[in-house]
Design a protein around this motif. Structure first.
Motif, PDB file in Angstrom:
ATOM      1  N   GLY A 267       0.797  -1.217   0.000  1.00  0.00           N
ATOM      2  CA  GLY A 267       0.000   0.000   0.000  1.00  0.00           C
ATOM      3  C   GLY A 267       0.827   1.264   0.000  1.00  0.00           C
ATOM      4  O   GLY A 267       0.414   2.287  -0.550  1.00  0.00           O
ATOM      5  N   SER A 268       2.014   1.210   0.589  1.00  0.00           N
ATOM      6  CA  SER A 268       2.839   2.405   0.719  1.00  0.00           C
ATOM      7  C   SER A 268       3.359   2.926  -0.611  1.00  0.00           C
ATOM      8  O   SER A 268       3.798   4.070  -0.705  1.00  0.00           O
ATOM      9  N   VAL A 269       3.294   2.110  -1.665  1.00  0.00           N
ATOM     10  CA  VAL A 269       3.807   2.540  -2.976  1.00  0.00           C
ATOM     11  C   VAL A 269       2.889   3.580  -3.608  1.00  0.00           C
ATOM     12  O   VAL A 269       3.332   4.423  -4.389  1.00  0.00           O
ATOM     13  N   ILE A 298      -8.819   0.838   7.512  1.00  0.00           N
ATOM     14  CA  ILE A 298      -9.449   1.462   6.349  1.00  0.00           C
ATOM     15  C   ILE A 298     -10.963   1.435   6.579  1.00  0.00           C
ATOM     16  O   ILE A 298     -11.603   0.385   6.429  1.00  0.00           O
ATOM     17  N   THR A 299     -11.521   2.565   6.973  1.00  0.00           N
ATOM     18  CA  THR A 299     -12.932   2.629   7.329  1.00  0.00           C
ATOM     19  C   THR A 299     -13.764   3.128   6.156  1.00  0.00           C
ATOM     20  O   THR A 299     -13.243   3.498   5.101  1.00  0.00           O
ATOM     21  N   PRO A 303     -10.962   8.051   1.920  1.00  0.00           N
ATOM     22  CA  PRO A 303     -11.252   8.668   0.618  1.00  0.00           C
ATOM     23  C   PRO A 303     -11.333   7.672  -0.535  1.00  0.00           C
ATOM     24  O   PRO A 303     -12.092   7.880  -1.481  1.00  0.00           O
ATOM     25  N   LEU A 304     -10.578   6.588  -0.477  1.00  0.00           N
ATOM     26  CA  LEU A 304     -10.650   5.605  -1.555  1.00  0.00           C
ATOM     27  C   LEU A 304     -11.899   4.732  -1.454  1.00  0.00           C
ATOM     28  O   LEU A 304     -12.452   4.309  -2.469  1.00  0.00           O
ATOM     29  N   VAL A 305     -12.332   4.460  -0.240  1.00  0.00           N
ATOM     30  CA  VAL A 305     -13.563   3.685  -0.059  1.00  0.00           C
ATOM     31  C   VAL A 305     -14.757   4.451  -0.622  1.00  0.00           C
ATOM     32  O   VAL A 305     -15.705   3.867  -1.149  1.00  0.00           O
ATOM     33  N   LYS A 306     -14.695   5.765  -0.548  1.00  0.00           N
ATOM     34  CA  LYS A 306     -15.795   6.593  -1.035  1.00  0.00           C
ATOM     35  C   LYS A 306     -15.848   6.694  -2.559  1.00  0.00           C
ATOM     36  O   LYS A 306     -16.867   7.111  -3.109  1.00  0.00           O
ATOM     37  N   GLU A 307     -14.758   6.335  -3.232  1.00  0.00           N
ATOM     38  CA  GLU A 307     -14.729   6.455  -4.688  1.00  0.00           C
ATOM     39  C   GLU A 307     -15.415   5.250  -5.346  1.00  0.00           C
ATOM     40  O   GLU A 307     -14.954   4.115  -5.177  1.00  0.00           O
ATOM     41  N   PRO A 308     -16.482   5.463  -6.116  1.00  0.00           N
ATOM     42  CA  PRO A 308     -17.232   4.340  -6.684  1.00  0.00           C
ATOM     43  C   PRO A 308     -16.451   3.509  -7.699  1.00  0.00           C
ATOM     44  O   PRO A 308     -16.785   2.343  -7.920  1.00  0.00           O
ATOM     45  N   ARG A 309     -15.418   4.072  -8.303  1.00  0.00           N
ATOM     46  CA  ARG A 309     -14.653   3.301  -9.278  1.00  0.00           C
ATOM     47  C   ARG A 309     -13.335   2.782  -8.694  1.00  0.00           C
ATOM     48  O   ARG A 309     -12.392   2.491  -9.421  1.00  0.00           O
ATOM     49  N   CYS A 310     -13.325   2.638  -7.376  1.00  0.00           N
ATOM     50  CA  CYS A 310     -12.176   2.018  -6.703  1.00  0.00           C
ATOM     51  C   CYS A 310     -12.661   0.759  -5.993  1.00  0.00           C
ATOM     52  O   CYS A 310     -13.513   0.816  -5.104  1.00  0.00           O
ATOM     53  N   ILE A 312     -11.777  -2.292  -3.562  1.00  0.00           N
ATOM     54  CA  ILE A 312     -10.798  -2.633  -2.528  1.00  0.00           C
ATOM     55  C   ILE A 312     -11.188  -3.960  -1.887  1.00  0.00           C
ATOM     56  O   ILE A 312     -12.337  -4.149  -1.483  1.00  0.00           O
ATOM     57  N   VAL A 313     -10.228  -4.876  -1.808  1.00  0.00           N
ATOM     58  CA  VAL A 313     -10.412  -6.121  -1.059  1.00  0.00           C
ATOM     59  C   VAL A 313      -9.352  -6.156   0.042  1.00  0.00           C
ATOM     60  O   VAL A 313      -8.296  -5.535  -0.079  1.00  0.00           O
ATOM     61  N   PRO A 314      -9.616  -6.871   1.148  1.00  0.00           N
ATOM     62  CA  PRO A 314      -8.774  -6.758   2.349  1.00  0.00           C
ATOM     63  C   PRO A 314      -7.520  -7.631   2.352  1.00  0.00           C
ATOM     64  O   PRO A 314      -7.387  -8.549   3.157  1.00  0.00           O
TER      65      PRO A 314
END
Length: 350
Positions: A267-269, A298-299, A303-310, A312-314
């Protein structure tokens, strides 16, 4: 009078290794201590139990630092991590104390390559939007009307209107090459990569891969060209200070408006704030992430969770039964090799 029996080497395991535990439990010549609860090993428990340990099996969340080594004492011979990443281990410290380090590369290559392709498909085909359309019942509502370009996204494979596809790789190790092999079936025609300075035989390897996969081009390029020309950019480089926020706002601004970014390494990249801005302002089309800086915190407000075209899997890249068993087995094999002076299947040269 019988001679004193030599004490068994003490082995501490920071998490139950599930079906691989019999490999340890059946080893009669070790003194085994295991944190058996199904949660991360608490630091106080670890520091209380590692004194006198000759070997320790750790996971990514277990920091191997000066405090760890001091608590273990001078008898510590080997630290074996059930991971391909090793940012949690102070390697210069290990070298100073002559402690061998084992890790688990190779065995998770295929599983991570699989999920890398999955995330590329999910990001390109608007997985969040299309899934929620059904999940929330919107598809069945009277006001849901089909239209020619509704819920469309960029295609991974080649088409009549787009006869070429360029896959870019930030890092071109085992997982990147396995991902490229899978992309061939989608008609990817060009591959670009960047990473550490090319080794002496990289040109031979690249020519062989180009021929095998019938690519029109396979080139090592600089970061700027990688950003500009990639239709799908795969982040598959190690973490650490040298790659921190390598994908930043300047990088993302160079990418194509219909491009995809997939990160299954560290993730840091990727600068999360910059990526969220890129998605919000349509610099790129979508992103698929198995890793996010700051995970697992990551709640729903991220900001990335809020983006509909992103998408994310854990961090489940290696989460198949087969791969996790192979990783656990390799970690045990590395441990025993370090304890008893044998060659490790996978040793980090520190």
């Amino acid at each position: 009078m019988s001679p004193l029996r030599e004490a068994k080497p003490k082995v501490v395991v920071c998490r139950s290794l599930g079906p691989a535990m019999p490999l340890l439990a059946q080893q009669a010549d070790i003194d085994l201590v295991v944190w058996s609860e199904d949660r991360s090993c608490p630091r106080p428990w670890l520091l209380e139990n590692i004194p006198g340990a000759a070997g320790v099996i750790v996971l990514l969340g277990d920091k191997v630092d000066e405090e760890f080594v001091r608590a273990a004492g001078p008898g510590l011979k080997v630290v074996s991590t059930m991971s391909v990443g090793y940012e949690h281990i102070d390697l210069p410290l290990m070298a100073r104390h002559n402690i061998r380090v084992g890790y688990t590369p190779d065995v998770l290559t295929e599983a991570v390559a699989d999920i890398t392709i999955m995330l590329a498909l999910m990001a390109g085909r608007n997985d969040n939007n299309v899934y929620s359309t059904v999940k929330n019942g919107d598809w069945a509502r009277p006001n849901f009307a089909w239209s020619p370009f509704k819920l469309c996204g960029p295609q991974l494979s080649t088409t009549l209107s787009s006869p070429t596809r360029t896959a870019g790789f930030l890092g071109f190790g085992r997982i990147a090459q396995a991902t490229l092999a899978r992309l061939v079936g989608f008609g990817v025609t060009h591959a670009l990569y960047t990473g550490n300075p090319a080794s002496s035989n990289s040109s031979v390897r690249d020519e062989e891969l180009k021929t095998r996969h019938r690519l029109q081009a396979l080139e090592r390029v600089d970061v700027d060209r990688l950003a500009r020309e990639s239709d799908i950019l795969f982040v598959l480089t190690p973490g650490g200070a040298g790659t921190y926020h390598l994908v930043d706002e300047a990088f993302l601004r160079k990418m194509k408006p219909l491009s995809l970014l997939v990160n299954t390494s560290r993730g840091s990249v990727v600068d999360s704030d910059a990526l969220a801005k890129a998605l919000k302002e349509n610099w790129i089309w979508g992103a698929g992430l198995d890793v996010v800086e700051g995970e697992p915190l990551i709640t729903e407000d991220h900001p990335l969770v809020k983006e509909p075209r992103c998408v994310i899997v854990p961090h489940i890249g290696s989460a198949t039964f087969e791969t996790r068993l192979d990783m656990a087995t390799r970690a045990v094999e590395n441990l025993f090799a370090g304890l008893f002076g044998r060659d490790m299947p996978a040793e980090l040269r520190v």
